[in-house]
Design a protein around this motif. Structure first.
Motif, mmCIF file in Angstrom:
data_model
loop_
_atom_site.group_PDB
_atom_site.id
_atom_site.type_symbol
_atom_site.label_atom_id
_atom_site.label_comp_id
_atom_site.label_asym_id
_atom_site.label_seq_id
_atom_site.Cartn_x
_atom_site.Cartn_y
_atom_site.Cartn_z
ATOM 1 N N UNK A 9 26.327 -8.024 9.266
ATOM 2 C CA UNK A 9 26.100 -9.045 10.286
ATOM 3 C C UNK A 9 27.431 -9.681 10.664
ATOM 4 N N UNK A 10 27.647 -9.828 11.954
ATOM 5 C CA UNK A 10 28.912 -10.333 12.479
ATOM 6 C C UNK A 10 28.763 -11.754 12.980
ATOM 7 N N UNK A 11 29.570 -12.672 12.431
ATOM 8 C CA UNK A 11 29.652 -14.025 12.983
ATOM 9 C C UNK A 11 30.596 -13.941 14.168
ATOM 10 N N UNK A 12 30.049 -14.156 15.340
ATOM 11 C CA UNK A 12 30.769 -13.887 16.574
ATOM 12 C C UNK A 12 32.134 -14.581 16.580
ATOM 13 N N UNK A 13 33.144 -13.798 16.858
ATOM 14 C CA UNK A 13 34.519 -14.268 16.890
ATOM 15 C C UNK A 13 35.264 -13.421 17.907
ATOM 16 N N UNK A 14 36.575 -13.625 18.021
ATOM 17 C CA UNK A 14 37.341 -12.778 18.927
ATOM 18 C C UNK A 14 37.323 -11.352 18.383
ATOM 19 N N UNK A 15 36.841 -10.379 19.149
ATOM 20 C CA UNK A 15 36.756 -9.001 18.639
ATOM 21 C C UNK A 15 38.125 -8.465 18.228
ATOM 22 N N UNK A 16 38.169 -7.806 17.066
ATOM 23 C CA UNK A 16 39.421 -7.222 16.591
ATOM 24 C C UNK A 16 39.300 -5.719 16.410
ATOM 25 N N UNK A 17 38.260 -5.125 17.005
ATOM 26 C CA UNK A 17 38.089 -3.674 16.954
ATOM 27 C C UNK A 17 37.172 -3.255 18.096
ATOM 28 N N UNK A 18 37.380 -2.044 18.577
ATOM 29 C CA UNK A 18 36.529 -1.491 19.624
ATOM 30 C C UNK A 18 35.542 -0.507 19.021
ATOM 31 N N UNK A 19 34.385 -0.395 19.629
ATOM 32 C CA UNK A 19 33.408 0.610 19.221
ATOM 33 C C UNK A 19 32.653 0.298 17.944
ATOM 34 N N UNK A 20 32.775 -0.926 17.425
ATOM 35 C CA UNK A 20 32.051 -1.312 16.215
ATOM 36 C C UNK A 20 30.816 -2.100 16.637
ATOM 37 N N UNK A 21 29.650 -1.650 16.210
ATOM 38 C CA UNK A 21 28.389 -2.290 16.609
ATOM 39 C C UNK A 21 27.736 -2.912 15.381
ATOM 40 N N UNK A 22 27.725 -4.225 15.273
ATOM 41 C CA UNK A 22 27.097 -4.870 14.116
ATOM 42 C C UNK A 22 25.588 -4.628 14.100
ATOM 43 N N UNK A 23 25.008 -4.728 12.927
ATOM 44 C CA UNK A 23 23.550 -4.638 12.813
ATOM 45 C C UNK A 23 22.880 -5.931 13.249
ATOM 46 N N UNK A 24 23.644 -7.014 13.236
ATOM 47 C CA UNK A 24 23.131 -8.325 13.643
ATOM 48 C C UNK A 24 24.326 -9.172 14.040
ATOM 49 N N UNK A 25 24.169 -9.983 15.087
ATOM 50 C CA UNK A 25 25.237 -10.863 15.551
ATOM 51 C C UNK A 25 24.707 -12.287 15.611
ATOM 52 N N UNK A 26 25.509 -13.235 15.156
ATOM 53 C CA UNK A 26 25.053 -14.631 15.128
ATOM 54 C C UNK A 26 26.233 -15.554 15.416
ATOM 55 N N UNK A 27 25.905 -16.803 15.759
ATOM 56 C CA UNK A 27 26.922 -17.816 16.013
ATOM 57 C C UNK A 27 26.931 -18.892 14.935
ATOM 58 N N UNK A 28 25.767 -19.280 14.477
ATOM 59 C CA UNK A 28 25.644 -20.271 13.413
ATOM 60 C C UNK A 28 25.171 -19.581 12.135
ATOM 61 N N UNK A 29 25.710 -20.020 11.009
ATOM 62 C CA UNK A 29 25.372 -19.369 9.741
ATOM 63 C C UNK A 29 23.870 -19.361 9.516
ATOM 64 N N UNK A 30 23.194 -20.431 9.892
ATOM 65 C CA UNK A 30 21.756 -20.540 9.657
ATOM 66 C C UNK A 30 20.954 -19.474 10.397
ATOM 67 N N UNK A 31 21.535 -18.879 11.439
ATOM 68 C CA UNK A 31 20.827 -17.838 12.185
ATOM 69 C C UNK A 31 20.614 -16.587 11.339
ATOM 70 N N UNK A 32 21.358 -16.459 10.250
ATOM 71 C CA UNK A 32 21.143 -15.323 9.348
ATOM 72 C C UNK A 32 19.717 -15.297 8.822
ATOM 73 N N UNK A 33 19.119 -16.460 8.699
ATOM 74 C CA UNK A 33 17.761 -16.530 8.171
ATOM 75 C C UNK A 33 16.754 -15.884 9.115
ATOM 76 N N UNK A 34 17.161 -15.656 10.369
ATOM 77 C CA UNK A 34 16.277 -15.010 11.347
ATOM 78 C C UNK A 34 16.513 -13.507 11.441
ATOM 79 N N UNK A 35 17.502 -12.991 10.709
ATOM 80 C CA UNK A 35 17.779 -11.552 10.722
ATOM 81 C C UNK A 35 16.582 -10.842 10.112
ATOM 82 N N UNK A 36 15.965 -9.982 10.882
ATOM 83 C CA UNK A 36 14.729 -9.329 10.443
ATOM 84 C C UNK A 36 14.919 -8.561 9.147
#
Length: 249
Positions: free
Chosen positions: A213-240
């Motif tokens: 899971x990626x906490x959205x930030x300035x991208x530092x790589x191309x072609x990498x697709x996270x399994x889950x993307x979030x902005x607030x840490x608490x959003x991890x609790x909603x990751x299916x």
């Protein structure tokens, strides 16, 4: 295979430099501590400010080169000793390591603070039955890092803490992730990785077969697709993935 553990990067994932002092203040404190260290150890010669900057810049440069190269953690003490010698200050490896530790401004003093929802999220994941760990690139580990975690309110009795300087490899090298998995006794698919770097956290974990899971930030790589993307840490609790894993326990 259900996920049984969640591993976290720390910087800009669980804590951030909320009120970091300006660079000039970091430099002033480092120089002050360098002077005290030299006096306490009876080491003469050399300007404390210049020495602190030279050793720190050498350490930082070595880490950057390693991250762009073989990902083997450099011997920072040896590098600092060489930088000091170039200025006419003789430090053996032990003194050089102690010098770097002395001038390092960390934790709350360095402006680091946990995100407000970080600890509640960790506690919620622990309540769901997940084991929790840290996998982080840091030039300083040991008691100093553990103290910084406590000071930030992130002392949650971690099941594993894998720090690059202690393991000897930097993310995204697989060895750092593997060290954490081995301590937990888990296979890669049984642990999820959470971090803010696509190159180090997400790609590194996914190459081993770990969901990430990626906490959205300035991208530092191309072609990498996270399994889950979030902005607030608490959003991890909603990751299916984590919700489903919790239900099958």
């Amino acid at each position: 295979m259900p996920v049984r553990a969640v591993l976290f990067d720390v910087g800009d994932t669980l804590w951030h430099a909320a009120e970091a002092p300006p660079p000039a203040e970091f430099r002033r404190r480092a120089a002050e501590r360098a002077a005290a260290f030299l006096a306490a150890n009876g080491i003469e010669g050399g300007d404390p400010d210049r020495l602190a900057r030279a050793c720190w810049d050498a350490m930082d440069g070595a880490m950057r080169a390693a991250r762009a190269g073989d990902l083997v953690e450099p011997d920072y003490a040896a590098i600092a000793a060489e930088a000091a010698a170039a200025l006419g200050v003789r430090l053996d490896r032990g003194l050089a390591a102690a010098f770097l530790e002395a001038i390092y401004v960390s934790g709350a003093e360095g402006g680091k603070a946990a995100y407000p929802d970080a600890r509640p999220t960790l506690e919620a994941l622990r309540a769901r039955g997940f084991r929790l760990g840290i996998v982080t690139n840091r030039a300083f580990g040991g008691d100093r890092f553990r103290a910084d975690l406590r000071e930030a309110g992130l002392d949650i009795d971690w099941d594993v803490i894998a720090v690059s300087v202690e393991v000897g490899y930097l993310k995204p090298h697989p060895r750092l992730f593997e060290a954490a998995l081995e301590t937990l006794g888990l296979q890669p698919a049984e642990a999820a990785m959470v971090g803010n770097s696509l190159a180090e956290d997400i790609a590194g974990a996914q190459r081993l077969g770990m969901p990430a899971a990626w906490k959205r930030s300035r991208p530092d790589a191309d072609g990498v697709v996270p399994d889950f993307t979030f902005d607030r840490v608490s959003e991890l609790l909603d990751w299916s993935l984590l919700a489903e894993a919790a239900r099958v326990r």
